[in-house]
Design a protein around this motif. Structure first.
Motif, short mmCIF file in Angstrom:
data_model
loop_
_atom_site.label_atom_id
_atom_site.label_comp_id
_atom_site.label_asym_id
_atom_site.label_seq_id
_atom_site.Cartn_x
_atom_site.Cartn_y
_atom_site.Cartn_z
N ALA A 326 0.84 -1.21 0.00
CA ALA A 326 0.00 0.00 0.00
C ALA A 326 0.87 1.25 0.00
O ALA A 326 0.58 2.23 -0.70
CB ALA A 326 -0.92 -0.01 1.22
N ARG A 329 2.26 1.82 -3.48
CA ARG A 329 1.24 2.35 -4.39
C ARG A 329 0.98 3.82 -4.11
O ARG A 329 0.78 4.62 -5.02
CB ARG A 329 -0.05 1.54 -4.24
CG ARG A 329 0.05 0.12 -4.79
CD ARG A 329 -1.31 -0.55 -4.87
NE ARG A 329 -1.21 -1.87 -5.45
CZ ARG A 329 -1.10 -3.00 -4.75
NH1 ARG A 329 -1.09 -2.94 -3.43
NH2 ARG A 329 -1.01 -4.16 -5.35
N GLU A 330 0.96 4.21 -2.82
CA GLU A 330 0.73 5.61 -2.48
C GLU A 330 1.87 6.49 -2.99
O GLU A 330 1.63 7.60 -3.49
CB GLU A 330 0.60 5.75 -0.96
CG GLU A 330 -0.70 5.16 -0.41
CD GLU A 330 -0.69 5.07 1.09
OE1 GLU A 330 0.34 5.45 1.71
OE2 GLU A 330 -1.69 4.61 1.68
#
Length: 363
Positions: A326, A329-330
């Motif tokens: 995550a 991806r951020e």
């Protein structure tokens, strides 16, 4: 009451102010004290008191200002329809009294009011409504602007918390993974191979020192907002350090570069470094493979990062537990890039990120 007393002197044909007239003036003014807590009853109450004052034949004067203030308060508090109804009923009552009911009401011998006086009355009503609506609209705009500023502040705070969380996760996850592996090696070889155990402890010391330094850098940024960091942010120039740390954790990393390398902007350089770092950390923690490949491919306007391992995943946790992916991806999304992470057809795992790049400007 003082203003109505002065007005009565110039209107001898109207009824003189008596106890009833002063009571109506007092009621209309006293109701205004409640205009913010109960705007609807106040606007109808002042309209009724004013209409009763006018029907009793008392002199014209500042009594109409109480209705204007009550109407303004009702509209500003969002009760537009009630204010319009109260003012409209007062106007209709004024028309009935001034043009049809005057023979039956004091003062005696009163005549019908000229229709021409209705023009200033209409202007007064329109002016009160227009001014009240203008203030209401402005207040709503100010409230919306305050809400938008507060939302923007909360959004910036949330983004900053996410950024700090990503930094701390990437720093600690990588270093602690190396420390965990080396601690296991040291414990296993402490009696049989003290020299190798010493090497593992040396690696633990170096990894913990580096982690403490990076955590201190993040904390210094929090303690001194607005100041430039004292040390440069890590970038792809530290890729050899990642390879060395991975090697100390028992992972062999091969690197390759495609295309002509270009200087990356600091934000892109940091994101690329953290993505590679997190991908290698996941290989150390979650893959049964002891080898990994890192490819940096420089394309026109972008840089592509590929990190592959041959798998298989250990513990049924391919690619990590989710926080690291995550975070990657951020980071990519913040720069307008994309990232793909998943199992390959041959059972290995691949992380592929594409980050947009503009060549770093030079003086």
């Amino acid at each position: 009451m003082v203003g109505s007393g002065f007005a009565a002197r110039n209107q001898p044909d109207r009824e003189s102010l008596d106890a009833l007239g002063r009571a109506l003036l007092l009621v209309g003014s006293a109701l205004l004290l409640l205009r913010h807590r109960h705007p609807v009853p106040v606007v109808f109450g002042t309209a009724a008191a004013t209409l009763g004052y006018f029907a009793a034949g008392y002199p014209y004067g500042p009594v109409f200002l109480t209705v204007a203030v009550a109407c303004y308060a009702a509209i500003v508090h969002g009760h537009r329809r009630s204010a319009w109804w109260a003012l409209g009923l007062l106007w209709v009552g004024h028309l009935l009294i001034a043009h049809w009911l005057y023979p039956h009401l004091p003062p005696d011998g009163d005549s019908a009011a000229p229709w021409g006086q209705e023009i200033p009355v209409a202007c007064f009503v329109v002016a009160v409504l227009a001014a009240s609506e203008l203030v209401r609209v402005r207040r709503e705009q100010w409230a919306q602007q305050r809400a938008e500023r507060a939302a923007a502040e909360r959004r910036r705070a949330d983004e900053e918390r996410l950024r700090i969380a990503r930094e701390l996760h990437d720093v600690l996850a990588h270093s602690i993974s190396v420390i965990n592996v080396q601690a296991g090696v040291g414990l296993a070889l402490l009696d049989s191979d003290p020299e190798q155990a010493r090497t593992a402890l040396t690696t633990i010391k170096a990894a913990s020192k580096e982690a403490l330094g990076e955590v201190r850098q993040v904390l210094d940024t929090l303690r001194a907002p607005g100041e430039a960091p004292r040390t440069p942010a890590p970038g792809l120039d530290r890729l050899p350090e990642l390879v060395e740390q991975a090697a100390s954790a028992g992972l062999t990393v091969r690197t390759a570069t495609e295309g002509e390398p270009v200087a990356l902007p600091p934000g892109t350089d940091l994101a690329a470094f953290r993505i590679v770092q997190e991908a290698l950390t996941n290989v150390v923690r979650h893959s049964g493979s002891r080898t990994a490949r890192v490819v940096l491919a420089y394309r026109p306007g972008s840089v592509e990062l590929r990190v592959d391992d041959d798998g298989p995943a250990t513990g049924g946790d391919a690619g990590g537990s989710g926080n690291g992916l995550a975070g990657m991806r951020e980071r990519a999304a913040a720069l307008g890039g994309t990232i793909e992470a998943g199992t390959r057809d041959d059972g290995g795992f691949r992380v592929r990120a594409v980050l947009p790049v503009r060549p770093k400007e030079t003086p």
